[in-house]
Design a protein around this motif. Sequence first.
Motif, PDB file in Angstrom:
ATOM      1  N   PRO A 199       3.434  -5.501   3.930  1.00 37.25           N
ATOM      2  CA  PRO A 199       3.024  -4.326   4.225  1.00 37.25           C
ATOM      3  C   PRO A 199       2.366  -3.356   3.120  1.00 37.25           C
ATOM      4  CG  PRO A 199       5.291  -4.263   4.201  1.00 37.25           C
ATOM      5  CD  PRO A 199       5.126  -5.562   3.925  1.00 37.25           C
ATOM      6  N   ILE A 200       1.502  -2.687   3.284  1.00 37.93           N
ATOM      7  CA  ILE A 200       0.747  -1.771   2.226  1.00 37.93           C
ATOM      8  C   ILE A 200       1.632  -0.702   1.636  1.00 37.93           C
ATOM      9  CG2 ILE A 200      -0.970  -0.050   1.830  1.00 37.93           C
ATOM     10  CD1 ILE A 200      -2.368  -1.234   4.119  1.00 37.93           C
ATOM     11  N   ARG A 201       1.841  -1.013   0.339  1.00 40.76           N
ATOM     12  CA  ARG A 201       2.746  -0.065  -0.466  1.00 40.76           C
ATOM     13  C   ARG A 201       2.202   1.045  -1.185  1.00 40.76           C
ATOM     14  NH1 ARG A 201       5.878  -0.708  -5.625  1.00 40.76           N
ATOM     15  NH2 ARG A 201       4.178  -1.861  -6.027  1.00 40.76           N
ATOM     16  N   ARG A 202       2.431   2.200  -1.138  1.00 35.00           N
ATOM     17  CA  ARG A 202       1.776   3.310  -1.957  1.00 35.00           C
ATOM     18  C   ARG A 202       2.455   3.352  -3.332  1.00 35.00           C
ATOM     19  NH1 ARG A 202      -0.765   7.882   1.144  1.00 35.00           N
ATOM     20  NH2 ARG A 202      -1.657   8.089  -0.843  1.00 35.00           N
ATOM     21  N   ILE A 203       1.502   3.344  -4.288  1.00 34.48           N
ATOM     22  CA  ILE A 203       2.102   3.435  -5.753  1.00 34.48           C
ATOM     23  C   ILE A 203       1.683   4.938  -6.019  1.00 34.48           C
ATOM     24  CG2 ILE A 203       1.719   2.554  -7.890  1.00 34.48           C
ATOM     25  CD1 ILE A 203       0.878  -0.147  -6.709  1.00 34.48           C
TER      26      ILE A 203
END
Length: 112
Positions: A105-109
Amino acid sequence: MPKVNIRESDDDFSVEVAAPGMNKEDFHISLDNDILTIGYETSRNFPNAEEEKEQQYSRREFNYQSFKRTFHLPNTVEHEKIEAKYQEGILSLTIPKKEEAKKKPIRRISIS
């Protein structure tokens, strides 16, 4: 030669072989390293040339006595977990992907 559909999802690959009217006992599925082989050899007796003359076929198109298809699998699949089933004329194989090959899944940094 039976037609084949190959589909990829996030978790696995699906292979479907159109093989109507065949018996599941006559299929041979093997895996040699990364080479998947799907084959069929019938034990049914099809008419020979003399019998065909007596039966007066005007057209005869289906006569699968044997076939073999091979597919190269990526090294990102779980070889031990491949499953196959034959239902309503379709041979279906499910080839799961290894965990590291599954889409993450897309992970926010956050920025510090």
